[in-house]
Design a protein around this motif. Structure first.
Motif, mmCIF file in Angstrom:
data_model
loop_
_atom_site.group_PDB
_atom_site.id
_atom_site.type_symbol
_atom_site.label_atom_id
_atom_site.label_comp_id
_atom_site.label_asym_id
_atom_site.label_seq_id
_atom_site.Cartn_x
_atom_site.Cartn_y
_atom_site.Cartn_z
ATOM 1 N N UNK A 58 0.917 -1.141 0.041
ATOM 2 C CA UNK A 58 -0.035 -0.113 0.108
ATOM 3 C C UNK A 58 0.761 1.360 -0.075
ATOM 4 N N UNK A 59 1.834 1.260 0.740
ATOM 5 C CA UNK A 59 2.947 2.327 0.984
ATOM 6 C C UNK A 59 4.150 2.394 0.412
ATOM 7 N N UNK A 60 4.416 1.649 -0.843
ATOM 8 C CA UNK A 60 5.619 1.237 -1.401
ATOM 9 C C UNK A 60 6.269 2.642 -1.930
ATOM 10 N N UNK A 61 5.589 3.792 -2.291
ATOM 11 C CA UNK A 61 5.983 5.247 -2.747
ATOM 12 C C UNK A 61 6.838 5.754 -1.311
ATOM 13 N N UNK A 62 6.129 5.533 -0.246
ATOM 14 C CA UNK A 62 6.781 5.931 1.024
ATOM 15 C C UNK A 62 8.103 5.248 1.328
ATOM 16 N N UNK A 63 8.046 4.030 1.038
ATOM 17 C CA UNK A 63 9.302 3.267 1.533
ATOM 18 C C UNK A 63 10.320 3.556 0.471
ATOM 19 N N UNK A 64 10.040 3.584 -0.696
ATOM 20 C CA UNK A 64 11.154 3.787 -1.787
ATOM 21 C C UNK A 64 11.251 4.923 -2.199
ATOM 22 N N UNK A 65 10.588 5.938 -2.145
ATOM 23 C CA UNK A 65 10.770 7.442 -2.558
ATOM 24 C C UNK A 65 10.565 8.580 -1.378
ATOM 25 N N UNK A 66 9.996 8.104 -0.223
ATOM 26 C CA UNK A 66 10.213 8.847 0.864
ATOM 27 C C UNK A 66 8.506 9.810 0.639
ATOM 28 N N UNK A 67 7.871 9.527 -0.098
ATOM 29 C CA UNK A 67 6.335 10.224 -0.039
ATOM 30 C C UNK A 67 5.551 10.007 1.160
ATOM 31 N N UNK A 68 4.451 10.797 1.299
ATOM 32 C CA UNK A 68 3.845 10.617 2.577
ATOM 33 C C UNK A 68 3.084 9.112 2.728
ATOM 34 N N UNK A 69 2.934 8.603 3.624
ATOM 35 C CA UNK A 69 2.277 7.454 3.579
ATOM 36 C C UNK A 69 0.762 7.487 3.485
ATOM 37 N N UNK A 70 0.185 6.608 2.771
ATOM 38 C CA UNK A 70 -1.188 6.550 2.629
ATOM 39 C C UNK A 70 -2.105 6.141 3.780
ATOM 40 N N UNK A 71 -3.185 6.573 4.172
ATOM 41 C CA UNK A 71 -3.915 6.181 5.260
ATOM 42 C C UNK A 71 -5.019 4.826 5.055
#
Length: 79
Positions: free
Chosen positions: A66-79
């Motif tokens: 669900x939050x791969x963009x957060x872990x890979x690119x540092x974007x905010x987590x999706x709730x």
């Protein structure tokens, strides 16, 4: 040592298997370790034989999909 043997596609399958088995027996008799791998032909797509379970890694992160963009690119987590 790496030995690569290219057999023509025109050989009947039974003949190819016989030649490979004979070569394997000779190498084993000489005390050499043997690993036989068939290389995919040009028409064969290696992605068709992909086994995701052999290459997957358990990261321990439960929301990774669900939050791969957060872990890979540092974007905010999706709730």
């Amino acid at each position: 040592m790496l030995l690569t043997v290219k057999l023509p596609d025109t050989l009947p399958n039974e003949r190819m298997l016989y030649i490979i088995k004979e070569l394997e027996n000779i190498l084993i008799k000489e005390g050499m370790p043997v690993e036989i791998k068939e290389e995919p032909s040009a028409e064969e797509d290696v992605w068709d034989n992909l086994d995701i379970n052999t290459i997957s890694v358990d990261t321990g992160i439960e929301d990774f999909a669900k939050n791969h963009d957060h872990y890979l690119y540092g974007l905010p987590k999706k709730s």
